[in-house]
Design an enzyme around this catalytic site. Structure first.
Site, mmCIF file in Angstrom:
data_model
loop_
_atom_site.group_PDB
_atom_site.id
_atom_site.type_symbol
_atom_site.label_atom_id
_atom_site.label_comp_id
_atom_site.label_asym_id
_atom_site.label_seq_id
_atom_site.Cartn_x
_atom_site.Cartn_y
_atom_site.Cartn_z
ATOM 1 N N ASP A 52 10.625 3.853 37.061
ATOM 2 C CA ASP A 52 10.461 2.419 37.282
ATOM 3 C C ASP A 52 10.750 2.014 38.726
ATOM 4 O O ASP A 52 10.161 1.067 39.241
ATOM 5 C CB ASP A 52 11.312 1.607 36.308
ATOM 6 C CG ASP A 52 12.794 1.957 36.321
ATOM 7 O OD1 ASP A 52 13.213 2.828 37.122
ATOM 8 O OD2 ASP A 52 13.546 1.361 35.521
ATOM 9 N N ILE A 53 11.644 2.738 39.399
ATOM 10 C CA ILE A 53 12.021 2.314 40.758
ATOM 11 C C ILE A 53 11.040 2.772 41.839
ATOM 12 O O ILE A 53 11.205 2.400 43.009
ATOM 13 C CB ILE A 53 13.431 2.803 41.132
ATOM 14 C CG1 ILE A 53 13.487 4.332 41.186
ATOM 15 C CG2 ILE A 53 14.465 2.224 40.206
ATOM 16 C CD1 ILE A 53 14.771 4.870 41.801
ATOM 17 N N TYR A 54 10.047 3.584 41.503
ATOM 18 C CA TYR A 54 9.104 4.048 42.535
ATOM 19 C C TYR A 54 8.244 2.884 42.996
ATOM 20 O O TYR A 54 7.544 2.277 42.214
ATOM 21 C CB TYR A 54 8.207 5.163 41.996
ATOM 22 C CG TYR A 54 8.883 6.466 41.667
ATOM 23 C CD1 TYR A 54 10.204 6.728 42.019
ATOM 24 C CD2 TYR A 54 8.191 7.467 40.982
ATOM 25 C CE1 TYR A 54 10.806 7.933 41.695
ATOM 26 C CE2 TYR A 54 8.792 8.673 40.660
ATOM 27 C CZ TYR A 54 10.100 8.901 41.016
ATOM 28 O OH TYR A 54 10.700 10.091 40.684
ATOM 29 N N THR A 55 8.197 2.495 44.266
ATOM 30 C CA THR A 55 9.023 3.046 45.333
ATOM 31 C C THR A 55 9.693 1.884 46.053
ATOM 32 O O THR A 55 9.183 1.346 47.030
ATOM 33 C CB THR A 55 8.160 3.827 46.342
ATOM 34 O OG1 THR A 55 6.939 3.110 46.571
ATOM 35 C CG2 THR A 55 7.827 5.201 45.855
ATOM 36 N N GLY A 64 8.123 -0.314 40.310
ATOM 37 C CA GLY A 64 7.093 -0.394 39.289
ATOM 38 C C GLY A 64 5.685 -0.177 39.782
ATOM 39 O O GLY A 64 4.745 -0.144 38.984
#
Length: 339
Positions: A52-55, A64
Site C-alpha cells: 500500500d505504501i508504494y511509493t 497506493g
C-alpha cells in the site's frame, strides 16, 4: 515448460520469479509498468507483489499508486484470474509517510482498526474482490500480536483475503505469530518475505534462524532484493566510479566491501562458464535453496525483465552451487552448528 511452485503449505502455486512493483509510478511510469506486466504474463508469470505504501517516498505520491496501476492493468487486460496478487499493510501512508502522524488520523500499523480499513482501501485500488496474499509489511510494536492475527483472520473469513504472509519479521517475532495462531485457532502466516541475497551480512541475517523456521514450519519464502539492490548484477565494479543510478549511492554506503566484491566476481566467473549473466546465476543459486518459492525481481524495462527471466533456462551444476555458497558463506556460532 515452467514448473510452478507451491507457496509453503498453501493452495497458491507461483511462477518461480515474482514481479515486484515498487518501481511502478516511481522509476517506471504507467506505460512502462503495463509493458512489464504484459511481458511477465506472456512469459508465464503469475505472481505480482506490491504494497500500500508504494511509493510514498516519491514527491507527490500519497501511496497506493502501484496498486492502482496494477488494478488498471488487471482490468484492461482481463487478467485477474490468471494472477496471484500480493500486497502489504503496516507502513505509514501519505506523501513522505506522514499523513496523520502522531494523531488519531494516523494511517499505519497493524491494529484491528487499520488492518480492516487498509485492506478495503487496497481492494478498491486494485479493483479486485479479494487479495491472494495479504502480508504484514513489518512488525508493529504498539499492537499485541493477538489483535493483529485476529484482524487478519476476520479478513479471511469475510473472503477479502485468501492467505496471510509476513515480511521483515525476526525469527522470534515470526514464531510468536505462529504460536499465537496455533493457540487461538486463528489463520496463520503461510509465507515470509525477507530480505535475502548472497551479500554479506544479508545472507547470514536470513539463514541464521529465519530459514530454519520457514523450513521447519512449512512457510514459503519469497525474498525481496535477491540481487542486493543491483549489486549482484555486476553493474558495480571494485574501485570503479559509480554508475548513474538512483540506488548507486545507497549501495556504495551499505554494500560495497571486499567480501561482497569477491561474491560478485565469483558470479561473473560462473556466468562466463554458462554464457549467462551474473544476475541469472545469483537467482539460480537462490532458487536452489531450501524453502525458497519465488524470489521477487524488479525491472524498469522489458529488456531488463527478459534478462532476469532467462534465469529459468539456466542449470547450475553442484560444483557451481558449492563455489557460490563457499564465497558467500558466514561464520556459525556454537549454537548454530548442527551435529
Amino acid at each position: 515448460m515452467t514448473t510452478y511452485r507451491r507457496l509453503g503449505r498453501s493452495g497458491l502455486h507461483l511462477f518461480p520469479l515474482g514481479l515486484g512493483s515498487m518501481q511502478f509510478g516511481w522509476t517506471a511510469d504507467e506505460a512502462a509498468s503495463f509493458e512489464l506486466m504484459d511481458a511477465y504474463h506472456a512469459a508465464g508469470g503469475n505472481f505480482i507483489d506490491t504494497a500500500d505504501i508504494y511509493t510514498t517516498w516519491t514527491p507527490g505520491n500519497p501511496g497506493g499508486v502501484s496498486e492502482e496501476i496494477i488494478g488498471r492493468w488487471l482490468k484492461s487486460r482481463g487478467r485477474r484470474d490468471d494472477m496471484v496478487i500480493a500486497t502489504k499493510v503496516r507502513g505509514p501512508m501519505g506523501e513522505g509517510g506522514r499523513e496523520g502522524r502522531e494523531s488519531v488520523h494516523q494511517r499505519e500499523g497493524l491494529s484491528r482498526r487499520w488492518i480492516l480499513k487498509a485492506c478495503e482501501d487496497s481492494l478498491r485500488r486494485l479493483g479486485v474482490d479479494h487479495i491472494d496474499l495479504y502480508q504484514a509489511h513489518y512488525i508493529d510494536n504498539q499492537t499485541p500480536i493477538e489483535e493483529t492475527m485476529e484482524a487478519f483472520t476476520e479478513l479471511v473469513k469475510r473472503g477479502y483475503v485468501r492467505y496471510l504472509g509476513a515480511s521483515n519479521y525476526s525469527a522470534w517475532r515470526l514464531m510468536q505469530a505462529l504460536w499465537t495462531s496455533d493457540q487461538r485457532g486463528l489463520e496463520s502466516f503461510v509465507s515470509l518475505q525477507p530480505e535475502y541475497s548472497l551479500l554479506s551480512p544479508t545472507r547470514a541475517n536470513f539463514e541464521r534462524e529465519l530459514a530454519r523456521v520457514c523450513v521447519e514450519y512449512g512457510l514459503g519464502v519469497i525474498p525481496w532484493s535477491p540481487l542486493g539492490g543491483g549489486m549482484l548484477t555486476g553493474k558495480y565494479r571494485r574501485g570503479a566510479p559509480l554508475p548513474d543510478s538512483v540506488r548507486a549511492e545507497g549501495n556504495a554506503r551499505g554494500r560495497f566491501s571486499d567480501r561482497n566484491f569477491d561474491i560478485v566476481e565469483t558470479l561473473e566467473a560462473v556466468a562466463a562458464r554458462h554464457g549467462a549473466r551474473p544476475a541469472q546465476v545469483a537467482l539460480a543459486w537462490m532458487l536452489a535453496q531450501p524453502g525458497v518459492t519465488a524470489p521477487i525481481i524488479g525491472a524498469n524495462s522489458v529488456a531488463q525483465l527478459t534478462e532476469l527471466l532467462g534465469t529459468l533456462s539456466l542449470t547450475l551444476t553442484p560444483d557451481d552451487l558449492a563455489e557460490i555458497s563457499r564465497v558467500s558463506d558466514w561464520e556459525r556460532a556454537r549454537t548454530e552448528l548442527e551435529r
